[in-house]
Design a protein around this motif. Structure first.
Motif, PDB file in Angstrom:
ATOM      1  N   VAL A  49       0.836  -1.203   0.000  1.00  0.00           N
ATOM      2  CA  VAL A  49       0.000   0.000   0.000  1.00  0.00           C
ATOM      3  C   VAL A  49       0.872   1.256   0.000  1.00  0.00           C
ATOM      4  N   ARG A  50       1.923   1.229   0.784  1.00  0.00           N
ATOM      5  CA  ARG A  50       2.859   2.364   0.856  1.00  0.00           C
ATOM      6  C   ARG A  50       4.267   1.830   0.674  1.00  0.00           C
ATOM      7  N   ASP A  51       4.929   2.219  -0.403  1.00  0.00           N
ATOM      8  CA  ASP A  51       6.231   1.678  -0.764  1.00  0.00           C
ATOM      9  C   ASP A  51       7.296   2.135   0.240  1.00  0.00           C
ATOM     10  N   PRO A  52       7.983   1.190   0.917  1.00  0.00           N
ATOM     11  CA  PRO A  52       9.034   1.578   1.857  1.00  0.00           C
ATOM     12  C   PRO A  52      10.338   1.951   1.170  1.00  0.00           C
ATOM     13  N   GLY A  53      10.413   1.696  -0.133  1.00  0.00           N
ATOM     14  CA  GLY A  53      11.656   1.891  -0.864  1.00  0.00           C
ATOM     15  C   GLY A  53      12.432   0.595  -0.944  1.00  0.00           C
ATOM     16  N   PRO A  54      13.111   0.345  -2.059  1.00  0.00           N
ATOM     17  CA  PRO A  54      13.807  -0.944  -2.240  1.00  0.00           C
ATOM     18  C   PRO A  54      14.948  -1.162  -1.262  1.00  0.00           C
ATOM     19  N   ASP A  55      15.614  -0.080  -0.828  1.00  0.00           N
ATOM     20  CA  ASP A  55      16.757  -0.246   0.069  1.00  0.00           C
ATOM     21  C   ASP A  55      16.306  -0.723   1.451  1.00  0.00           C
ATOM     22  N   LEU A  56      15.313  -0.047   2.042  1.00  0.00           N
ATOM     23  CA  LEU A  56      14.829  -0.457   3.359  1.00  0.00           C
ATOM     24  C   LEU A  56      14.250  -1.863   3.294  1.00  0.00           C
ATOM     25  N   ALA A  57      13.487  -2.165   2.252  1.00  0.00           N
ATOM     26  CA  ALA A  57      12.889  -3.497   2.131  1.00  0.00           C
ATOM     27  C   ALA A  57      13.974  -4.573   2.084  1.00  0.00           C
ATOM     28  N   ALA A  58      15.046  -4.319   1.330  1.00  0.00           N
ATOM     29  CA  ALA A  58      16.133  -5.298   1.239  1.00  0.00           C
ATOM     30  C   ALA A  58      16.856  -5.444   2.568  1.00  0.00           C
ATOM     31  N   ARG A  59      17.018  -4.349   3.300  1.00  0.00           N
ATOM     32  CA  ARG A  59      17.703  -4.410   4.595  1.00  0.00           C
ATOM     33  C   ARG A  59      16.883  -5.202   5.614  1.00  0.00           C
ATOM     34  N   VAL A  60      15.567  -5.004   5.614  1.00  0.00           N
ATOM     35  CA  VAL A  60      14.715  -5.777   6.528  1.00  0.00           C
ATOM     36  C   VAL A  60      14.767  -7.256   6.167  1.00  0.00           C
ATOM     37  N   LEU A  61      14.722  -7.555   4.877  1.00  0.00           N
ATOM     38  CA  LEU A  61      14.793  -8.940   4.430  1.00  0.00           C
ATOM     39  C   LEU A  61      16.107  -9.579   4.856  1.00  0.00           C
ATOM     40  N   TRP A  62      17.204  -8.847   4.727  1.00  0.00           N
ATOM     41  CA  TRP A  62      18.520  -9.353   5.144  1.00  0.00           C
ATOM     42  C   TRP A  62      18.545  -9.617   6.645  1.00  0.00           C
ATOM     43  N   LEU A  63      18.059  -8.661   7.424  1.00  0.00           N
ATOM     44  CA  LEU A  63      18.053  -8.828   8.880  1.00  0.00           C
ATOM     45  C   LEU A  63      17.272 -10.064   9.292  1.00  0.00           C
ATOM     46  N   ASP A  64      16.083 -10.227   8.734  1.00  0.00           N
ATOM     47  CA  ASP A  64      15.249 -11.359   9.128  1.00  0.00           C
ATOM     48  C   ASP A  64      15.874 -12.691   8.728  1.00  0.00           C
ATOM     49  N   ALA A  65      16.549 -12.712   7.587  1.00  0.00           N
ATOM     50  CA  ALA A  65      17.236 -13.944   7.205  1.00  0.00           C
ATOM     51  C   ALA A  65      18.407 -14.228   8.137  1.00  0.00           C
ATOM     52  N   LEU A  66      19.122 -13.198   8.535  1.00  0.00           N
ATOM     53  CA  LEU A  66      20.243 -13.368   9.462  1.00  0.00           C
ATOM     54  C   LEU A  66      19.781 -14.012  10.758  1.00  0.00           C
ATOM     55  N   VAL A  67      18.690 -13.512  11.340  1.00  0.00           N
ATOM     56  CA  VAL A  67      18.253 -13.960  12.664  1.00  0.00           C
ATOM     57  C   VAL A  67      17.167 -15.029  12.592  1.00  0.00           C
ATOM     58  N   LEU A  68      16.873 -15.503  11.380  1.00  0.00           N
ATOM     59  CA  LEU A  68      15.896 -16.578  11.185  1.00  0.00           C
ATOM     60  C   LEU A  68      14.516 -16.176  11.701  1.00  0.00           C
ATOM     61  N   ASN A  69      14.137 -14.944  11.427  1.00  0.00           N
ATOM     62  CA  ASN A  69      12.822 -14.470  11.856  1.00  0.00           C
ATOM     63  C   ASN A  69      11.764 -14.967  10.878  1.00  0.00           C
ATOM     64  N   VAL A  70      10.940 -15.887  11.323  1.00  0.00           N
ATOM     65  CA  VAL A  70       9.933 -16.509  10.460  1.00  0.00           C
ATOM     66  C   VAL A  70       8.583 -15.792  10.562  1.00  0.00           C
ATOM     67  N   ASP A  71       8.559 -14.649  11.259  1.00  0.00           N
ATOM     68  CA  ASP A  71       7.279 -14.010  11.575  1.00  0.00           C
ATOM     69  C   ASP A  71       7.204 -12.593  11.017  1.00  0.00           C
ATOM     70  N   ARG A  72       7.506 -12.437   9.722  1.00  0.00           N
ATOM     71  CA  ARG A  72       7.261 -11.167   9.054  1.00  0.00           C
ATOM     72  C   ARG A  72       6.712 -11.444   7.652  1.00  0.00           C
ATOM     73  N   SER A  73       5.613 -12.160   7.629  1.00  0.00           N
ATOM     74  CA  SER A  73       4.982 -12.525   6.367  1.00  0.00           C
ATOM     75  C   SER A  73       3.909 -11.515   6.009  1.00  0.00           C
ATOM     76  N   TRP A  74       3.332 -11.650   4.825  1.00  0.00           N
ATOM     77  CA  TRP A  74       2.245 -10.740   4.431  1.00  0.00           C
ATOM     78  C   TRP A  74       1.019 -10.954   5.310  1.00  0.00           C
ATOM     79  N   ARG A  75       0.917 -12.141   5.932  1.00  0.00           N
ATOM     80  CA  ARG A  75      -0.209 -12.387   6.844  1.00  0.00           C
ATOM     81  C   ARG A  75      -0.016 -11.657   8.169  1.00  0.00           C
ATOM     82  N   ASN A  76       1.237 -11.497   8.572  1.00  0.00           N
ATOM     83  CA  ASN A  76       1.553 -10.902   9.871  1.00  0.00           C
ATOM     84  C   ASN A  76       2.838 -10.089   9.714  1.00  0.00           C
TER      85      ASN A  76
END
Length: 264
Positions: A116-143
């Motif tokens: 709905v509101r674009d966070p920008g490709p850089d922030l989105a990639a950084r969040v994705l990297w962080l979650d993969a690093l720490v194995l965060n399985v709880d940032r899906s489109w459902r939640n």
């Protein structure tokens, strides 16, 4: 008031209302500093390891430049539950006497949806990297576990990360690799190159930063894990995980890039 390990300590003075969005039934409380906090309870089903993950991941994220609500240690008197009409809340408060974890309440914030509101490709990639690093399985489109507050994106709810610590035991060592499926990650459709995020963030996660972050976790929480003789032994296990995860980042970053390319 500051504690010896760096997190502020407050005492809950009033239980305001349950927040039923989360499976652990967090609650909104008022504290003795007159602040309002979202309280995560040690007596919830996930136990103190969820609180450990919240501290480690939340404070690492903050140090890496992400916005995370202030994390405080919150002392709770179970007597606060006496006036609660909800029996489930009463039971949770009775089981959570002592030190719990609070997050600064962001009034007026609402769930953030990157479609709905674009966070920008850089922030989105950084969040994705962080979650993969720490194995965060709880940032899906459902939640998504993202909030928009004052037009900024804030990261919340990291108790499901670091899932390996539920398998701690005698002689534990980091696995050669960890399964992480980014296919449902809420930032995947709008993320830019994760290799750029890795190049930016990985050098910032130094041994000194990791030591300072792990020192924020109360000894009493780490001491509850019978797999280790001392809290520092538990900290050494987390350090070993991060060292191994960072050393093999090229593998999981390549996997993230492949998933992102397939989605695009």
């Amino acid at each position: 008031m500051s504690t010896a390990n760096g997190l502020r300590a407050v005492a809950a003075t009033r239980y305001v209302t349950p927040l039923r969005e989360g499976g652990s039934l967090p609650g909104l409380v008022e504290a003795d500093d007159l602040g309002m906090y979202v309280l995560k309870f040690r007596g919830a089903g996930q136990g103190v390891k969820a609180l450990v993950a919240e501290v480690i991941v939340g404070e690492l994220a903050r140090a890496l430049g992400f916005r995370v609500p202030e994390i405080v240690l919150a002392d709770l008197d179970p007597e606060l539950g006496r006036a609660e009409p909800d029996e489930e809340v009463q039971e949770l408060l009775r089981a959570s006497g002592g030190r719990n974890l609070g997050f600064d309440y962001l009034p007026g914030s609402f769930d953030f949806n990157p479609l709905v509101r674009d966070p920008g490709p850089d922030l989105a990639a950084r969040v994705l990297w962080l979650d993969a690093l720490v194995l965060n399985v709880d940032r899906s489109w459902r939640n998504p576990n993202l909030l928009l507050w004052h037009r900024d994106v804030w990261l919340i709810d990291h108790g499901a990360a670091l899932y390996f610590h539920h398998r701690f035991g005698p002689g534990w060592r980091p696995a050669p690799d960890y399964r992480y499926d980014a296919g449902d990650h809420v930032m995947l459709p709008v993320a830019g190159p994760v290799t750029e995020a890795d190049r930016e963030l990985r050098p910032l996660l130094t041994g000194d930063l990791l030591r300072r972050t792990l020192a924020l976790v109360p000894d009493e929480w780490l001491a509850q894990d019978g797999a280790f003789a001392t809290p520092d032994d538990a900290r050494a296990a987390y350090t070993a995980f991060f060292d191994a995860r960072l050393a093999t980042s090229s593998r999981w970053v390549d996997a993230l890039e492949a998933t992102r390319a397939a989605r695009v």
